[in-house]
Motif scaffolding. Structure first.
Motif, PDB file in Angstrom:
ATOM      1  N   MET A  91      75.758  31.487  83.398  1.00 15.11           N
ATOM      2  CA  MET A  91      74.792  30.569  82.763  1.00 15.11           C
ATOM      3  C   MET A  91      74.474  29.426  83.725  1.00 15.11           C
ATOM      4  N   THR A  92      73.212  29.093  83.866  1.00 16.61           N
ATOM      5  CA  THR A  92      72.802  28.030  84.777  1.00 16.61           C
ATOM      6  C   THR A  92      73.185  26.668  84.214  1.00 16.61           C
ATOM      7  N   ASP A  93      73.250  25.673  85.100  1.00 16.77           N
ATOM      8  CA  ASP A  93      73.556  24.320  84.668  1.00 16.77           C
ATOM      9  C   ASP A  93      72.475  23.811  83.730  1.00 16.77           C
ATOM     10  N   LYS A  94      72.877  22.905  82.845  1.00 15.75           N
ATOM     11  CA  LYS A  94      71.910  22.337  81.904  1.00 15.75           C
ATOM     12  C   LYS A  94      70.957  21.403  82.634  1.00 15.75           C
ATOM     13  N   VAL A  95      69.758  21.289  82.076  1.00 20.40           N
ATOM     14  CA  VAL A  95      68.748  20.386  82.625  1.00 20.40           C
ATOM     15  C   VAL A  95      69.060  18.979  82.148  1.00 20.40           C
ATOM     16  N   ASP A  96      69.124  18.041  83.082  1.00 23.88           N
ATOM     17  CA  ASP A  96      69.518  16.671  82.774  1.00 23.88           C
ATOM     18  C   ASP A  96      68.327  15.868  82.240  1.00 23.88           C
ATOM     19  N   PHE A  97      68.352  15.584  80.927  1.00 27.40           N
ATOM     20  CA  PHE A  97      67.347  14.743  80.290  1.00 27.40           C
ATOM     21  C   PHE A  97      67.947  13.414  79.847  1.00 27.40           C
ATOM     22  N   THR A  98      69.133  13.094  80.347  1.00 26.97           N
ATOM     23  CA  THR A  98      69.812  11.886  79.869  1.00 26.97           C
ATOM     24  C   THR A  98      69.069  10.610  80.245  1.00 26.97           C
ATOM     25  N   GLY A  99      68.170  10.690  81.214  1.00 23.16           N
ATOM     26  CA  GLY A  99      67.394   9.526  81.611  1.00 23.16           C
ATOM     27  C   GLY A  99      66.200   9.243  80.728  1.00 23.16           C
ATOM     28  N   VAL A 100      65.913  10.133  79.775  1.00 19.73           N
ATOM     29  CA  VAL A 100      64.790   9.913  78.862  1.00 19.73           C
ATOM     30  C   VAL A 100      65.100   8.732  77.949  1.00 19.73           C
ATOM     31  N   LYS A 101      64.250   7.724  77.958  1.00 20.89           N
ATOM     32  CA  LYS A 101      64.502   6.485  77.236  1.00 20.89           C
ATOM     33  C   LYS A 101      64.023   6.563  75.792  1.00 20.89           C
ATOM     34  N   TRP A 102      64.832   5.966  74.914  1.00 23.40           N
ATOM     35  CA  TRP A 102      64.483   5.926  73.499  1.00 23.40           C
ATOM     36  C   TRP A 102      63.114   5.267  73.308  1.00 23.40           C
ATOM     37  N   GLY A 103      62.277   5.885  72.465  1.00 23.66           N
ATOM     38  CA  GLY A 103      60.972   5.324  72.133  1.00 23.66           C
ATOM     39  C   GLY A 103      59.877   5.648  73.116  1.00 23.66           C
ATOM     40  N   SER A 104      60.213   6.280  74.248  1.00 24.29           N
ATOM     41  CA  SER A 104      59.196   6.632  75.240  1.00 24.29           C
ATOM     42  C   SER A 104      58.407   7.847  74.780  1.00 24.29           C
ATOM     43  N   THR A 105      57.305   8.111  75.478  1.00 22.82           N
ATOM     44  CA  THR A 105      56.528   9.317  75.183  1.00 22.82           C
ATOM     45  C   THR A 105      57.383  10.555  75.325  1.00 22.82           C
ATOM     46  N   GLU A 106      58.199  10.589  76.374  1.00 18.91           N
ATOM     47  CA  GLU A 106      59.059  11.741  76.620  1.00 18.91           C
ATOM     48  C   GLU A 106      60.078  11.902  75.495  1.00 18.91           C
ATOM     49  N   TRP A 107      60.598  10.783  74.989  1.00 23.09           N
ATOM     50  CA  TRP A 107      61.566  10.820  73.893  1.00 23.09           C
ATOM     51  C   TRP A 107      60.925  11.408  72.634  1.00 23.09           C
ATOM     52  N   THR A 108      59.693  11.006  72.360  1.00 21.20           N
ATOM     53  CA  THR A 108      58.989  11.525  71.190  1.00 21.20           C
ATOM     54  C   THR A 108      58.789  13.030  71.297  1.00 21.20           C
ATOM     55  N   MET A 109      58.402  13.505  72.473  1.00 22.10           N
ATOM     56  CA  MET A 109      58.205  14.943  72.669  1.00 22.10           C
ATOM     57  C   MET A 109      59.519  15.697  72.548  1.00 22.10           C
ATOM     58  N   LEU A 110      60.574  15.131  73.109  1.00 15.03           N
ATOM     59  CA  LEU A 110      61.882  15.763  73.027  1.00 15.03           C
ATOM     60  C   LEU A 110      62.368  15.792  71.580  1.00 15.03           C
ATOM     61  N   GLY A 111      62.083  14.731  70.827  1.00 13.68           N
ATOM     62  CA  GLY A 111      62.462  14.689  69.424  1.00 13.68           C
ATOM     63  C   GLY A 111      61.775  15.765  68.606  1.00 13.68           C
ATOM     64  N   THR A 112      60.492  15.993  68.877  1.00 15.03           N
ATOM     65  CA  THR A 112      59.760  17.036  68.159  1.00 15.03           C
ATOM     66  C   THR A 112      60.320  18.414  68.487  1.00 15.03           C
ATOM     67  N   LEU A 113      60.639  18.636  69.761  1.00 15.53           N
ATOM     68  CA  LEU A 113      61.271  19.892  70.170  1.00 15.53           C
ATOM     69  C   LEU A 113      62.600  20.075  69.443  1.00 15.53           C
ATOM     70  N   TYR A 114      63.381  19.017  69.377  1.00 11.36           N
ATOM     71  CA  TYR A 114      64.677  19.070  68.709  1.00 11.36           C
ATOM     72  C   TYR A 114      64.530  19.385  67.219  1.00 11.36           C
ATOM     73  N   LEU A 115      63.553  18.781  66.557  1.00 12.52           N
ATOM     74  CA  LEU A 115      63.351  19.036  65.131  1.00 12.52           C
ATOM     75  C   LEU A 115      62.971  20.484  64.866  1.00 12.52           C
ATOM     76  N   ARG A 116      62.142  21.057  65.729  1.00 13.13           N
ATOM     77  CA  ARG A 116      61.799  22.471  65.560  1.00 13.13           C
ATOM     78  C   ARG A 116      63.015  23.352  65.809  1.00 13.13           C
TER      79      ARG A 116
END
Length: 271
Positions: free
Chosen positions: A1-26
């Protein structure tokens, strides 16, 4: 299995955070015994991402919001599936795609060419978890820039999907974008959601700084903007399909309130 993709730098409330949240909810919804949407591609993507999803779940209120996201996506998917069944050689433009996995969860005919379009920084993030393949490409460009359309095949019916996009554009931007699309393609359908004008304005002010974000009480005004656009139908999210009783009862109660029921409305147009 490949290493996980590091998204830990995504900041709360950012555009990227919102997109990641929607992905997580699905992804959350897909893991239910009887899901409405069943987005396994989203679940697989989340499994590959290194992020504090326990905290994400608390902030996004996954207990209920997973169904709000799933029901909206399901209606758009159903419309898209109907169009592609009738046009198995279509070109699909998924505008403002974010981290959506729609291209991978739909059963696409082999002749369909799919293009996911978003600003370069979003596409760069997207490439960390999704890969291009035959008949599937990602385009890093603002949808308001005209040049990205030049390389899209224009000799086939087009399906244009704009979920969670138009409420962050100005009316002028929406008008110009729709004009370019209908000028480019001979026929097709447009699927999108829209907020009432007052809610889109507040959303623009608070989150995006767009003081003139487009909103509408009746998206049929698009027919007045562009004679080629013809209203087909308005989507209604089927809250009765929610498989968990507490959440189903909550949504049934909330959706009795017109302002809540009409907050984010889905529309289908043809051209």
């Amino acid at each position: 299995m490949t290493d996980k993709v590091d998204f830990t730098g995504v900041k709360w409330g950012s555009t990227e955070w919102t997109m990641l949240g929607t992905l997580y909810l699905r992804a959350c919804e897909s893991r239910l015994e009887h899901p409405v949407l069943g987005d396994r591609a989203a679940a697989e993507a989340v499994d590959r991402i290194d992020y504090d999803f326990d905290r994400m779940g608390r902030w996004t209120n996954s207990w209920s919001n997973q169904f709000l996201v799933a029901l909206r996506a399901k209606q758009l998917d159903d419309w898209a599936g109907d169009f592609l069944e009738r046009h198995p050689d279509a070109v699909v433009l998924h505008l403002g795609c974010g981290l959506d996995s729609r291209a991978f969860r739909l059963d696409l005919p082999s002749g369909v060419d799919w293009f996911d379009v978003d600003v370069p920084e979003v596409i760069e993030l997207r490439r960390e978890i999704f890969s291009e393949r035959e008949h599937y490409r990602m385009i890093g460009s603002s949808v308001t820039e005209p040049g990205w359309l030049d390389d899209i095949p224009s000799d086939r019916p087009a399906l244009v999907i704009a979920e969670g996009l138009f409420m962050y554009l100005t009316e002028s931007d929406v008008r110009q974008l729709l004009q370019r699309l209908t000028d480019r393609f001979g026929s097709g359908e447009l699927l999108f959601d829209a907020l009432p004008r007052w809610t889109s304005t507040i959303s623009g002010l608070v989150r995006w700084g767009t003081r003139n974000a487009w909103g509408t009480r009746d998206a049929r005004e698009l027919e007045r903007w562009n004679p080629r656009l013809k209203y087909v139908s308005t989507g209604v999210m089927d809250v009765d399909a929610i498989p968990l009783k507490p959440q189903r009862l909550l949504f049934q109660l909330v959706y009795r309130i017109p302002a809540a029921r009409n907050y984010d409305t889905l529309y289908r147009f043809r051209f």
